[in-house]
Scaffold this active site. Structure first.
Site, mmCIF file in Angstrom:
data_model
loop_
_atom_site.group_PDB
_atom_site.id
_atom_site.type_symbol
_atom_site.label_atom_id
_atom_site.label_comp_id
_atom_site.label_asym_id
_atom_site.label_seq_id
_atom_site.Cartn_x
_atom_site.Cartn_y
_atom_site.Cartn_z
ATOM 1 N N LYS A 12 0.941 -1.141 0.169
ATOM 2 C CA LYS A 12 -0.113 -0.081 -0.154
ATOM 3 C C LYS A 12 0.814 1.170 0.151
ATOM 4 C CE LYS A 12 0.705 1.565 4.375
ATOM 5 N NZ LYS A 12 1.814 2.473 4.611
ATOM 6 N N SER A 113 2.377 -6.071 7.208
ATOM 7 C CA SER A 113 0.961 -6.215 7.412
ATOM 8 C C SER A 113 0.478 -7.019 6.528
ATOM 9 C CB SER A 113 0.595 -4.848 7.344
ATOM 10 O OG SER A 113 1.045 -4.080 8.354
ATOM 11 N N ASP A 146 -2.228 -1.088 10.222
ATOM 12 C CA ASP A 146 -2.353 -1.419 8.738
ATOM 13 C C ASP A 146 -2.859 -2.708 8.145
ATOM 14 O OD1 ASP A 146 -1.126 1.444 8.297
ATOM 15 O OD2 ASP A 146 0.823 0.343 7.815
HETATM 16 O O1 C5P Z 1 0.113 -0.583 14.531
HETATM 17 P P1 C5P Z 1 1.582 -0.962 14.283
HETATM 18 O O2 C5P Z 1 1.928 -2.253 15.139
HETATM 19 O O3 C5P Z 1 1.873 -1.112 12.719
HETATM 20 O O4 C5P Z 1 2.390 0.291 14.656
HETATM 21 C C1 C5P Z 1 3.833 0.354 14.678
HETATM 22 C C2 C5P Z 1 4.068 1.614 15.857
HETATM 23 O O5 C5P Z 1 3.645 2.904 15.049
HETATM 24 C C3 C5P Z 1 3.157 1.651 16.982
HETATM 25 O O6 C5P Z 1 3.930 1.046 18.009
HETATM 26 C C4 C5P Z 1 3.278 3.246 17.261
HETATM 27 O O7 C5P Z 1 4.608 3.411 17.700
HETATM 28 C C5 C5P Z 1 3.267 3.848 15.926
HETATM 29 N N1 C5P Z 1 1.899 4.291 15.662
HETATM 30 C C6 C5P Z 1 1.087 5.304 16.208
HETATM 31 N N2 C5P Z 1 -0.180 5.512 15.931
HETATM 32 C C7 C5P Z 1 -0.776 4.922 14.849
HETATM 33 C C8 C5P Z 1 -0.198 3.820 14.227
HETATM 34 C C9 C5P Z 1 1.159 3.435 14.585
HETATM 35 O O8 C5P Z 1 1.545 5.915 16.998
HETATM 36 N N3 C5P Z 1 -2.036 5.339 14.577
#
Ligand code: C5P
Length: 303
Positions: A12, A113, A146
């Site tokens: 993406k 993801s 994601d």
């Molecule tokens: O959700 P995911 O594990 O992919 O996110 C990785 C990191 O990105 C999280 O640990 C966080 O630090 C940051 N993040 C965030 N806010 C979001 C998505 C991701 O702070 N909405």
């Protein structure tokens, strides 16, 4: 029932990404437009019934990035499989997942993801659909912000953590030139968000998401309206991002970092101009490819 499935799982890009306040759980509120593109990892799933609790094995096909991909419990596809087996109590299965990577690792293109989303899709298919789509989307949310988008694909507006999704029907072809980072430039999403939190005087942007979506849906000019709040943080962590963006700028193209970067992309007016831009980028030592928007997610081959 067949016990092998091959899936092409797409990358993406974020055409628009505004990061809002930090929520009590440490995540940030987002407003984003996700777009799936025709750049795919291939995953082959082999499932075999076992007499005891089964094993999950991740195998990575040899390639320039294979050393960067974990084959243990930290791989998001492994975690997706474990979550699926725990949820459905169907853990008497040996599963082998063979991943052939084309999507840059830690590149801002949701490579991990999309592998996790494909794993949930494959297991649900191979085991006779024990879970409904809504249940699978809950598992996707548990795995990462994601992952729900990667499961659904196409073009979507994302709010909340990026996991509350509304489909956007984009009635036009979008051709992107995607500039791929060299192997040593991966960025950790966590680090980029942490750097974003430390930047005090952030660049201001007048374009709100409604205006962006309206331009997208009415076939208006989008390249100058694209926006990413994380770009400044990505530039400060990777000299390469600045280099890729300046080179595109010098060739008359507005560009954007995808997600938390470092991958950079631009919208090309047509394929001919996309090819000529790629030649110019190659002369500057940048590796780039032409990728189109797709209106779905996985391509599935049953064996
Ligand atoms: O959700 P995911 O594990 O992919 O996110 C990785 C990191 O990105 C999280 O640990 C966080 O630090 C940051 N993040 C965030 N806010 C979001 C998505 C991701 O702070 N909405």
């Amino acid at each position: 029932m067949s016990n092998r499935l091959s899936i092409f799982a797409p990358a993406k890009i974020n055409l628009y990404l505004r990061v809002g306040e930090k929520l009590p759980d440490g995540y940030h509120r987002l407003e984003t437009v996700f777009q799936a593109i025709d750049l795919f990892d291939q995953l082959v799933f082999d499932l075999k019934e076992s007499h005891e609790k089964g094993k999950i094995i991740i195998q990575v096909s040899p390639g320039p990035q294979s050393h960067l991909i974990p084959t243990d419990k930290s791989n998001l596809a492994y975690r997706a499989a474990k979550l699926f087996f725990d949820k459905t109590k169907l853990s008497n299965q040996d599963l082998k997942i063979t991943i052939s990577k084309k999507i840059p690792v830690s590149g801002g293109l949701a490579g991990g993801s999309t592998n996790a989303a494909a794993t949930l899709y494959a297991l649900n298919y191979l085991l006779g659909e024990p879970l409904k789509q809504d249940d699978i989307l809950l598992l996707c949310k548990e795995l990462g912000s994601d992952v729900p988008f990667c499961y659904l694909g196409g073009c979507m507006l994302g709010t909340g953590r990026g996991d509350q999704l509304t489909r956007l029907t984009v009635a036009r072809e979008l051709v992107f030139v995607v500039v791929f980072p060299p192997a040593d430039q991966e960025l950790s999403t966590k680090d980029v968000y942490a750097t974003f939190d430390t930047i005090e005087a952030r660049g201001h942007n007048e374009v709100n998401i409604e205006k962006f979506v309206e331009a997208l849906l009415t076939k208006g000019e989008i390249s100058k309206l694209m926006y990413n709040s994380l770009e400044e943080a990505a530039v400060s962590l990777s000299y390469w991002v600045d280099r890729a963006k300046s080179t595109l700028d010098a060739n008359g193209y507005s560009s954007l970092v995808s997600g938390s970067g470092p991958t950079v992309f631009t919208v090309a007016p047509n394929e001919h101009q996309a090819h000529s831009l790629i030649k110019k980028l190659e002369k500057e030592g940048l590796r780039a490819g032409i990728h189109r928007a797709i209106d779905n997610s996985f391509q599935v081959i049953a064996h």
